[in-house]
Design a protein around this motif. Structure first.
Motif, PDB file in Angstrom:
ATOM      1  N   LEU A 407     -26.101  33.632  37.162  1.00  0.00           N
ATOM      2  CA  LEU A 407     -25.691  34.154  38.461  1.00  0.00           C
ATOM      3  C   LEU A 407     -26.048  35.634  38.454  1.00  0.00           C
ATOM      4  CD1 LEU A 407     -24.156  33.898  41.189  1.00  0.00           C
ATOM      5  CD2 LEU A 407     -22.089  34.588  39.943  1.00  0.00           C
ATOM      6  N   THR A 408     -26.901  36.052  39.363  1.00  0.00           N
ATOM      7  CA  THR A 408     -27.408  37.424  39.348  1.00  0.00           C
ATOM      8  C   THR A 408     -26.576  38.324  40.250  1.00  0.00           C
ATOM      9  OG1 THR A 408     -28.985  36.877  41.103  1.00  0.00           O
ATOM     10  CG2 THR A 408     -29.749  36.687  38.821  1.00  0.00           C
ATOM     11  N   ALA A 409     -26.644  39.607  39.982  1.00  0.00           N
ATOM     12  CA  ALA A 409     -25.902  40.589  40.770  1.00  0.00           C
ATOM     13  C   ALA A 409     -26.446  40.638  42.196  1.00  0.00           C
ATOM     14  CB  ALA A 409     -26.027  41.959  40.117  1.00  0.00           C
ATOM     15  N   PRO A 410     -25.624  41.012  43.155  1.00  0.00           N
ATOM     16  CA  PRO A 410     -26.096  41.028  44.555  1.00  0.00           C
ATOM     17  C   PRO A 410     -27.174  42.072  44.813  1.00  0.00           C
ATOM     18  CG  PRO A 410     -23.883  41.967  44.365  1.00  0.00           C
ATOM     19  CD  PRO A 410     -24.196  41.359  43.045  1.00  0.00           C
ATOM     20  N   TRP A 411     -27.285  43.083  43.946  1.00  0.00           N
ATOM     21  CA  TRP A 411     -28.301  44.115  44.161  1.00  0.00           C
ATOM     22  C   TRP A 411     -29.650  43.765  43.509  1.00  0.00           C
ATOM     23  CZ3 TRP A 411     -23.636  45.187  41.633  1.00  0.00           C
ATOM     24  CH2 TRP A 411     -23.696  45.228  40.240  1.00  0.00           C
ATOM     25  N   VAL A 412     -29.741  42.623  42.868  1.00  0.00           N
ATOM     26  CA  VAL A 412     -31.004  42.196  42.259  1.00  0.00           C
ATOM     27  C   VAL A 412     -31.868  41.541  43.335  1.00  0.00           C
ATOM     28  CG1 VAL A 412     -32.054  40.626  40.586  1.00  0.00           C
ATOM     29  CG2 VAL A 412     -30.012  41.933  39.964  1.00  0.00           C
ATOM     30  N   ASP A 413     -33.039  42.137  43.590  1.00  0.00           N
ATOM     31  CA  ASP A 413     -33.918  41.636  44.650  1.00  0.00           C
ATOM     32  C   ASP A 413     -34.749  40.431  44.207  1.00  0.00           C
ATOM     33  OD1 ASP A 413     -33.049  43.558  46.447  1.00  0.00           O
ATOM     34  OD2 ASP A 413     -34.506  45.027  45.744  1.00  0.00           O
ATOM     35  N   GLY A 414     -35.239  40.461  42.988  1.00  0.00           N
ATOM     36  CA  GLY A 414     -36.093  39.381  42.502  1.00  0.00           C
ATOM     37  C   GLY A 414     -35.980  39.250  40.996  1.00  0.00           C
ATOM     38  N   VAL A 415     -36.239  38.029  40.508  1.00  0.00           N
ATOM     39  CA  VAL A 415     -36.125  37.749  39.076  1.00  0.00           C
ATOM     40  C   VAL A 415     -37.414  37.072  38.614  1.00  0.00           C
ATOM     41  CG1 VAL A 415     -34.773  36.634  37.264  1.00  0.00           C
ATOM     42  CG2 VAL A 415     -33.644  37.419  39.346  1.00  0.00           C
ATOM     43  N   SER A 416     -37.911  37.498  37.470  1.00  0.00           N
ATOM     44  CA  SER A 416     -39.063  36.842  36.853  1.00  0.00           C
ATOM     45  C   SER A 416     -38.824  36.753  35.357  1.00  0.00           C
ATOM     46  CB  SER A 416     -40.356  37.602  37.157  1.00  0.00           C
ATOM     47  OG  SER A 416     -40.248  38.954  36.738  1.00  0.00           O
ATOM     48  N   VAL A 417     -39.593  35.909  34.701  1.00  0.00           N
ATOM     49  CA  VAL A 417     -39.452  35.677  33.266  1.00  0.00           C
ATOM     50  C   VAL A 417     -40.674  36.244  32.563  1.00  0.00           C
ATOM     51  CG1 VAL A 417     -39.164  33.950  31.454  1.00  0.00           C
ATOM     52  CG2 VAL A 417     -38.124  33.591  33.697  1.00  0.00           C
ATOM     53  N   ARG A 418     -40.422  37.058  31.541  1.00  0.00           N
ATOM     54  CA  ARG A 418     -41.493  37.682  30.768  1.00  0.00           C
ATOM     55  C   ARG A 418     -41.323  37.309  29.296  1.00  0.00           C
ATOM     56  NH1 ARG A 418     -44.897  41.942  31.270  1.00  0.00           N
ATOM     57  NH2 ARG A 418     -44.014  42.626  33.264  1.00  0.00           N
ATOM     58  N   ASP A 419     -42.411  36.907  28.645  1.00  0.00           N
ATOM     59  CA  ASP A 419     -42.396  36.665  27.205  1.00  0.00           C
ATOM     60  C   ASP A 419     -42.673  37.986  26.502  1.00  0.00           C
ATOM     61  OD1 ASP A 419     -42.634  35.851  24.592  1.00  0.00           O
ATOM     62  OD2 ASP A 419     -43.966  34.170  25.014  1.00  0.00           O
ATOM     63  N   LEU A 420     -41.690  38.480  25.765  1.00  0.00           N
ATOM     64  CA  LEU A 420     -41.849  39.778  25.103  1.00  0.00           C
ATOM     65  C   LEU A 420     -42.968  39.767  24.076  1.00  0.00           C
ATOM     66  CD1 LEU A 420     -38.127  40.874  24.546  1.00  0.00           C
ATOM     67  CD2 LEU A 420     -39.664  41.429  26.435  1.00  0.00           C
ATOM     68  N   LEU A 421     -43.319  38.592  23.526  1.00  0.00           N
ATOM     69  CA  LEU A 421     -44.375  38.533  22.537  1.00  0.00           C
ATOM     70  C   LEU A 421     -45.761  38.499  23.163  1.00  0.00           C
ATOM     71  CD1 LEU A 421     -42.940  36.083  19.846  1.00  0.00           C
ATOM     72  CD2 LEU A 421     -42.538  38.516  20.186  1.00  0.00           C
ATOM     73  N   LYS A 422     -45.824  38.481  24.485  1.00  0.00           N
ATOM     74  CA  LYS A 422     -47.114  38.508  25.197  1.00  0.00           C
ATOM     75  C   LYS A 422     -47.080  39.664  26.201  1.00  0.00           C
ATOM     76  CE  LYS A 422     -47.613  33.500  24.690  1.00  0.00           C
ATOM     77  NZ  LYS A 422     -47.706  32.187  25.395  1.00  0.00           N
ATOM     78  N   PRO A 423     -47.170  40.896  25.699  1.00  0.00           N
ATOM     79  CA  PRO A 423     -46.985  42.053  26.586  1.00  0.00           C
ATOM     80  C   PRO A 423     -48.052  42.195  27.652  1.00  0.00           C
ATOM     81  CG  PRO A 423     -47.795  42.745  24.428  1.00  0.00           C
ATOM     82  CD  PRO A 423     -47.446  41.289  24.301  1.00  0.00           C
ATOM     83  N   GLY A 424     -49.222  41.604  27.435  1.00  0.00           N
ATOM     84  CA  GLY A 424     -50.291  41.737  28.410  1.00  0.00           C
ATOM     85  C   GLY A 424     -50.226  40.760  29.554  1.00  0.00           C
TER      86      GLY A 424
END
Length: 648
Positions: A407-424
């Motif tokens: 459940l995200t905060a009301p001020w969060v506009d958008g959410v995405s998923v990033r793999d930290l081991l693939k920085p590029g």
């Protein structure tokens, strides 16, 4: 090239218990080392040490046996100078230790009883202390991480070939006798392991890093131990009171679901159980709040009007019954609310009905079966006092099949998923419902096998799941002014740091800052190396964890940095004391060893090495020749005359 098929050999002579005991006593350190190296790294070093000793001590036969009788396969013994088997008794106990260590790492069925080694050993036991082998150099740490990436049979094949049986034929025979289904595949897997450069001179597996008989001792978490003692006494007293009250006549306690019977009638407690008394923030309160946090979250969900669900959640929070699974992050009290709490969410998530509550100090998650059967309820507590817009971004509402929903905060506009081991790679958008609940997204695997590390990108903020109700915020930069992880350099640094977050799971972590505090040119023109300090801050203010990391340039993007120093509950590398000092033994391509060190935090006049390595250098970096395995004491002189020691 050696054939994969294993040629038959004559079985060793019978082994009786006296012969096996003599071999066990004579080769005890060798057997314990074998068990320690083959056991799953996920057990942790303290438990691996105790389990390895237990497996070796349980290796004695009960009566006269034949070494190969249980498997029907020949078991090669250690070779004497003439190439003949030297000690059948040792071969037998070695097989017993190897088989038990491999079984400890095999998955078990849902209704299958645990095997020896999958549970904490009955003996030996150590109370109040954590035991682990002495730390080695960077090569040993790199080899330990490489071994953790192998399967159990692959580790066993590598260890047997390095320490016991150089011939692959003998290794395959021992693995087959130990119950490995495909010994050839295990040997091939061991062939693929890239050993560090330091293993060319002698087997690194013989170093003190992998010696569970030469140990260091540290106390367990003293504060947690004291809290557990108090909690046990309180639980015993509560059980006595419950027993007395249950024996008294009464009218029952109503539809409270999985809640235990009430201890006593109390007006304030009854108000806290009334759904009508729950507080709710106005829909736009977060827009005008001086410090947006959980207190300004509006109530959301499709079951906000379900009074029966809310009443069960409040009743179970006040007095959880025996069937309720209760978890709490370290330092988080799990007692009832002092008054009516705030309602954050009530709705259905997957197959569960979930209620999120907040009392100013804690976020509490209540979950029960969606069908309304409260007999299998769960109650989770997480401390969240002093949360702000950066740390109150999301709360876990559901976990299933290693996936998590927030459940995200009301001020969060958008959410995405990033793999930290693939920085590029670009982050992948994550869909949210109208109530702010995300679709399921993978959670970092709770094992040392780190092939990916998912994190949530919320605008500029980056957070990750560490197995708790609230995700931990990830930052970079100097301790006095940490900033969000943005830009190629910051993401590349976190790609080398992310896998070390595994050691911070379940510690009540609020934020983790990775600060690349020094870059150092390596001797002999071998390039450069980067020193990083990773510090995990907790919600309770104590129990911080600090890691000193070392990374040579040119490594692949997902290669984890080498941990060269660590400290628990220390001020180093934090806002109160930004200074940090760490060192490592490094071997050049020419085979020369050096003691390297770097200090951060500013105002560093010089760095000095003493003990097994002697040298000094002005400034905040040091590089002096050393011997392999040398033990050095490092210190740095600050401008105000203080001496800075290494992380410990």
């Amino acid at each position: 090239m050696e054939q994969q098929a294993t040629a038959p050999r004559p079985l060793p002579s019978p082994v009786d218990v006296e012969q096996a005991e003599a071999a066990l006593i004579e080769h005890y350190p060798r057997l314990v080392r074998l068990g320690y190296l083959v056991l799953p790294p996920s057990l942790g070093r303290n438990r691996r040490v105790l389990t390895a000793h237990a497996l070796a001590q349980r290796a004695l036969p009960r009566n006269r046996v034949v070494a190969g009788e249980q498997s029907g396969l020949p078991v090669p013994a250690p070779r004497g100078p003439d190439g003949s088997p030297a000690d059948p008794g040792y071969a037998y106990v070695r097989l017993r230790v190897l088989r038990a260590a491999l079984e400890a790492g095999r998955p078990r069925g849902r209704w299958q009883l645990p095997r020896p080694g999958q549970l904490p050993p009955l003996l030996p036991q150590v109370w109040g202390l954590r035991l682990f082998p002495r730390s080695g150099g960077a090569d040993e740490l790199a080899l330990d991480q490489a071994l953790a990436s192998l399967s159990g049979p692959g580790r066993a094949a590598y260890v047997l070939r390095a320490l016991e049986l150089p011939a692959d034929r003998d290794v395959r025979q021992v693995l087959a006798a130990a119950g490995v289904e495909d010994p050839g595949a295990a040997v091939l897997e061991a062939d693929g392991l890239r050993a560090p450069a330091g293993s060319r001179d002698a087997s690194l597996l013989e170093s003190m890093e992998f010696d569970p008989c030469s140990l260091q001792a540290r106390p367990t978490d003293l504060m947690r131990r004291r809290q557990h003692t108090r909690a046990a006494l309180a639980a015993l007293a509560a059980a006595v009171v419950c027993g007395i009250l249950l024996g008294l006549p009464g009218d029952g306690w109503g539809p409270d679901g999985a809640a235990a019977p009430p201890y006593a009638e109390n007006a304030a407690a009854q108000q806290a159980l009334d759904p009508a008394k729950l507080t709710k923030a106005a829909p736009g309160a977060w827009k005008t709040a001086d410090r947006p946090g959980f207190a300004s979250w509006p109530a959301r969900g499709d079951r906000l009007g379900d009074r029966e669900l809310l009443h069960r959640a409040l009743a179970v929070w006040a007095r959880p019954g025996r069937s309720v699974q209760v978890t709490a992050t370290p330092g988080t009290p799990s007692g009832p609310a002092a008054g009516p709490p705030q309602l954050l969410y009530a709705g259905e998530v997957g197959q569960a009905a979930v209620v999120l509550l907040h009392d100013g100090l804690r976020v509490v998650r209540y979950a029960e079966s969606k069908s309304g059967d409260a007999g299998a309820a769960a109650l989770d507590f997480a401390r969240t006092d002093a949360a702000d817009a950066d740390t109150a971004t999301a709360v876990v509402v559901g976990r299933a099949d290693n996936n998590v929903r927030y459940l995200t905060a009301p001020w969060v506009d958008g959410v995405s998923v990033r793999d930290l081991l693939k920085p590029g790679e670009a982050p992948i958008p994550l869909r949210r419902g109208a109530d702010g609940v995300t679709d399921p997204t993978p959670s970092p695997a709770p094992t040392s096998d780190c092939h990916g590390w998912p994190a949530l990108q919320m605008g500029d903020r980056l957070v990750t799941d560490l197995g708790e109700l609230t995700p931990a915020r990830l930052t970079t930069g100097a301790p006095a002014a940490p900033r969000d992880v943005s830009g190629d350099r910051a993401r590349a640094g976190w790609a080398h740091t992310a896998c070390h977050l595994q050691t911070m799971r379940g510690q009540g972590v609020r934020a983790v800052n990775a600060w690349p505090y020094a870059a150092q040119q390596l001797p002999g023109g071998a390039g450069s190396a980067e020193w990083t300090c990773a510090r995990a801050e907790t919600w309770r203010g104590a129990g911080s964890r600090v890691l000193g990391l070392f990374q040579v340039s040119g490594a692949r993007a997902a290669a984890p940095s080498t941990v060269v120093a660590r400290a628990e509950d220390a001020a180093a590398c934090g806002s109160r004391d930004p200074h940090v000092l760490a060192g490592v033994l490094w071997k050049s391509a020419a085979g020369t060893w050096y003691a390297l060190a770097a200090a951060g935090g500013g105002d560093v006049r010089s760095v000095t090495a003493s003990g097994g390595v002697r040298g000094s250098a002005p400034g905040d970096r040091l590089a002096v020749p050393a011997e392999a395995g040398a033990q050095a004491e490092l210190s740095a002189l600050l401008a105000d005359g203080r001496r800075l020691s290494t992380l410990r």
